[in-house]
Design a protein around this motif. Structure first.
Motif, PDB file in Angstrom:
ATOM      1  N   LYS A  49       0.853  -1.190   0.000  1.00 43.93           N
ATOM      2  CA  LYS A  49       0.000   0.000   0.000  1.00 43.93           C
ATOM      3  C   LYS A  49       0.888   1.239   0.000  1.00 43.93           C
ATOM      4  N   PHE A  50       0.838   2.009  -1.067  1.00 45.61           N
ATOM      5  CA  PHE A  50       1.673   3.197  -1.179  1.00 45.61           C
ATOM      6  C   PHE A  50       0.887   4.457  -0.859  1.00 45.61           C
ATOM      7  N   ALA A  51       1.559   5.397  -0.187  1.00 45.65           N
ATOM      8  CA  ALA A  51       0.985   6.699   0.134  1.00 45.65           C
ATOM      9  C   ALA A  51       1.728   7.763  -0.667  1.00 45.65           C
ATOM     10  N   VAL A  52       1.017   8.479  -1.505  1.00 41.31           N
ATOM     11  CA  VAL A  52       1.621   9.529  -2.322  1.00 41.31           C
ATOM     12  C   VAL A  52       1.948  10.735  -1.448  1.00 41.31           C
ATOM     13  N   ASN A  53       3.157  11.237  -1.574  1.00 43.08           N
ATOM     14  CA  ASN A  53       3.512  12.474  -0.883  1.00 43.08           C
ATOM     15  C   ASN A  53       3.001  13.643  -1.719  1.00 43.08           C
ATOM     16  N   ILE A  54       1.930  14.275  -1.249  1.00 42.20           N
ATOM     17  CA  ILE A  54       1.273  15.302  -2.057  1.00 42.20           C
ATOM     18  C   ILE A  54       1.993  16.653  -2.003  1.00 42.20           C
ATOM     19  N   GLU A  55       3.066  16.749  -1.240  1.00 42.79           N
ATOM     20  CA  GLU A  55       3.903  17.948  -1.316  1.00 42.79           C
ATOM     21  C   GLU A  55       4.723  17.930  -2.610  1.00 42.79           C
ATOM     22  N   ILE A  56       4.989  16.731  -3.123  1.00 36.18           N
ATOM     23  CA  ILE A  56       5.908  16.548  -4.247  1.00 36.18           C
ATOM     24  C   ILE A  56       5.154  16.248  -5.538  1.00 36.18           C
ATOM     25  N   TRP A  57       4.228  15.299  -5.490  1.00 34.78           N
ATOM     26  CA  TRP A  57       3.475  14.913  -6.689  1.00 34.78           C
ATOM     27  C   TRP A  57       2.430  15.988  -7.000  1.00 34.78           C
ATOM     28  N   TRP A  58       2.323  16.379  -8.255  1.00 31.41           N
ATOM     29  CA  TRP A  58       1.402  17.430  -8.721  1.00 31.41           C
ATOM     30  C   TRP A  58       1.557  18.718  -7.908  1.00 31.41           C
ATOM     31  N   SER A  59       2.778  19.099  -7.641  1.00 30.65           N
ATOM     32  CA  SER A  59       3.026  20.222  -6.731  1.00 30.65           C
ATOM     33  C   SER A  59       2.535  21.561  -7.278  1.00 30.65           C
ATOM     34  N   ASP A  60       2.210  21.618  -8.566  1.00 30.41           N
ATOM     35  CA  ASP A  60       1.706  22.861  -9.147  1.00 30.41           C
ATOM     36  C   ASP A  60       0.192  23.010  -8.992  1.00 30.41           C
ATOM     37  N   LEU A  61      -0.461  21.972  -8.455  1.00 35.50           N
ATOM     38  CA  LEU A  61      -1.910  22.010  -8.294  1.00 35.50           C
ATOM     39  C   LEU A  61      -2.300  22.353  -6.855  1.00 35.50           C
ATOM     40  N   PRO A  62      -3.510  22.859  -6.635  1.00 41.58           N
ATOM     41  CA  PRO A  62      -4.008  23.034  -5.262  1.00 41.58           C
ATOM     42  C   PRO A  62      -4.048  21.692  -4.529  1.00 41.58           C
ATOM     43  N   VAL A  63      -3.948  21.738  -3.215  1.00 41.25           N
ATOM     44  CA  VAL A  63      -3.822  20.522  -2.418  1.00 41.25           C
ATOM     45  C   VAL A  63      -4.977  19.557  -2.653  1.00 41.25           C
ATOM     46  N   LEU A  64      -6.209  20.060  -2.673  1.00 43.39           N
ATOM     47  CA  LEU A  64      -7.348  19.156  -2.832  1.00 43.39           C
ATOM     48  C   LEU A  64      -7.342  18.472  -4.198  1.00 43.39           C
ATOM     49  N   THR A  70      -4.445  11.608  -6.747  1.00 46.14           N
ATOM     50  CA  THR A  70      -4.001  10.387  -6.068  1.00 46.14           C
ATOM     51  C   THR A  70      -5.040   9.282  -6.215  1.00 46.14           C
ATOM     52  N   ALA A  71      -6.287   9.623  -5.967  1.00 41.37           N
ATOM     53  CA  ALA A  71      -7.368   8.635  -6.082  1.00 41.37           C
ATOM     54  C   ALA A  71      -7.561   8.182  -7.525  1.00 41.37           C
ATOM     55  N   GLU A  72      -7.414   9.096  -8.482  1.00 41.64           N
ATOM     56  CA  GLU A  72      -7.590   8.745  -9.893  1.00 41.64           C
ATOM     57  C   GLU A  72      -6.595   7.677 -10.331  1.00 41.64           C
ATOM     58  N   LEU A  73      -5.395   7.723  -9.793  1.00 43.70           N
ATOM     59  CA  LEU A  73      -4.376   6.722 -10.132  1.00 43.70           C
ATOM     60  C   LEU A  73      -4.557   5.420  -9.355  1.00 43.70           C
ATOM     61  N   GLY A  74      -5.471   5.415  -8.383  1.00 42.52           N
ATOM     62  CA  GLY A  74      -5.753   4.187  -7.645  1.00 42.52           C
ATOM     63  C   GLY A  74      -4.969   4.016  -6.364  1.00 42.52           C
ATOM     64  N   PHE A  75      -4.198   5.017  -5.960  1.00 47.27           N
ATOM     65  CA  PHE A  75      -3.463   4.903  -4.702  1.00 47.27           C
ATOM     66  C   PHE A  75      -4.426   4.987  -3.521  1.00 47.27           C
ATOM     67  N   PRO A  76      -4.141   4.271  -2.431  1.00 45.25           N
ATOM     68  CA  PRO A  76      -5.073   4.235  -1.306  1.00 45.25           C
ATOM     69  C   PRO A  76      -4.816   5.271  -0.222  1.00 45.25           C
ATOM     70  N   ALA A  77      -3.713   6.055  -0.338  1.00 43.10           N
ATOM     71  CA  ALA A  77      -3.321   6.884   0.801  1.00 43.10           C
ATOM     72  C   ALA A  77      -2.450   8.052   0.367  1.00 43.10           C
ATOM     73  N   ILE A  78      -2.333   9.027   1.270  1.00 47.65           N
ATOM     74  CA  ILE A  78      -1.440  10.166   1.076  1.00 47.65           C
ATOM     75  C   ILE A  78      -0.606  10.376   2.332  1.00 47.65           C
ATOM     76  N   GLU A  79       0.455  11.140   2.184  1.00 53.31           N
ATOM     77  CA  GLU A  79       1.221  11.682   3.292  1.00 53.31           C
ATOM     78  C   GLU A  79       1.585  13.109   2.918  1.00 53.31           C
ATOM     79  N   PHE A  80       1.976  13.906   3.909  1.00 48.88           N
ATOM     80  CA  PHE A  80       2.407  15.274   3.597  1.00 48.88           C
ATOM     81  C   PHE A  80       3.313  15.770   4.702  1.00 48.88           C
ATOM     82  N   TRP A  81       3.892  16.964   4.489  1.00 50.64           N
ATOM     83  CA  TRP A  81       4.826  17.528   5.462  1.00 50.64           C
ATOM     84  C   TRP A  81       4.069  18.399   6.464  1.00 50.64           C
TER      85      TRP A  81
END
Length: 301
Positions: A49-64, A70-81
């Protein structure tokens, strides 16, 4: 972590883009896209189970929107700083709507250092705040960092101060059910001047604190640079593993872009019985979809 975002931005855009390894982006893309079968939702990985770090992935987009992606790609979780500047209520609602878990966030960064007793009152107050935030986010883990070197203190003294700080908040986090995950860094590439690197001192600290709610954020990127023998060290210290993060080396890109053979390491984690999230604290070499495909391939052993 917010305190190191300038360093992270350098890695993302600076000279590491040139020295990311022997394989060029073109050859890596060919390896990923031509020789491997693409999957529709690569975040639905077969073993981990991988958690996408949303500080890094798609960093040019708003957080939401990053959470949506993340969900569109099928990942089950996130992490952030850091929680600073984020609408935590909206994030919690969005993750609940999409069925995503918030695996961990950063509670305490590099400065002021937990390794200096002058900061222990502030550390306790920050952990109290973190407990409330974690409850809001339905999150069970939060990263803490030992701190940068303190003038006139030996490494042993700084580590002893980290132990004291963690023991001080031990009753609070045990009552709340919040695990603090202590992250060792590396000093060869990213964190010169930091007081804690490698598994050995982190294991000594956590075993001295002796709490089920104080474990290690075992970042395999940092561990690889510091000490190597990833599977061997995981076996020796698995009782203190609280969370796992991954990135390849050199370049801190996704698995499959550097010298670490992640299929072997991820297989070892499963063999050891690790069932928690694995944080993708890595910068996509080309784009997020290609990075997700490489993560899927690394986990498809």
């Amino acid at each position: 972590m917010k305190e190191r975002q300038s360093r992270r931005n350098f890695l993302k855009t600076g000279s590491f883009a040139v020295t990311a390894g022997a394989l060029s982006a073109t050859s890596l893309s060919s390896c990923c896209n031509d020789d491997k079968k693409k999957v529709a939702k690569p975040g639905q990985t077969p073993n981990t189970k991988f958690a996408v770090n949303i500080e890094i992935w798609w960093s040019d987009l708003p957080v939401l929107e990053r959470i949506d992606k993340t969900a569109e790609l099928g990942f089950p979780a996130i992490e952030f700083w850091s929680t600073d500047g984020k609408d935590l209520d909206a994030m919690a609602a969005k993750c609940k709507e999409l069925g995503l878990t918030i695996c961990q966030f950063t509670a305490w960064g590099f400065n002021p250092g937990m390794n200096n007793p002058e900061n222990h009152d502030l550390f306790e107050e920050k952990i109290k705040e973190t407990i409330a935030i974690a409850k809001k986010l339905n999150c069970k883990k939060a990263t803490v960092v030992g701190g940068d070197d303190q003038e006139s203190m030996t490494q042993e003294e700084m580590h002893a101060n980290i132990i004291t700080a963690l023991k001080r908040v031990k009753p609070l986090i045990e009552e709340a059910g919040l695990m603090l995950i202590l992250e060792p860094m590396n000093i060869r590439v990213d964190h010169k001047g930091h007081c804690l690197y490698g598994s050995e001192p982190a294991l000594r600290i956590c075993r001295e604190v002796d709490s089920p709610m104080v474990k290690i954020n075992w970042d395999l990127y940092h561990m690889h640079i510091t000490e190597g023998d990833l599977c061997g060290h995981l076996n020796e210290g698995f009782d203190q593993v609280g969370y796992i993060q991954v990135a390849d080396h050199p370049g801190r890109k996704e698995p499959g872009t550097g010298e670490i053979y992640y299929p072997r390491v991820l297989k070892e984690l499963k063999k050891l019985g690790y069932t928690g999230c694995v944080g993708l604290e890595c910068w996509p070499l080309e784009d997020e979809l290609t990075a997700a495909q490489r993560v899927f391939e690394a986990d498809n052993w």
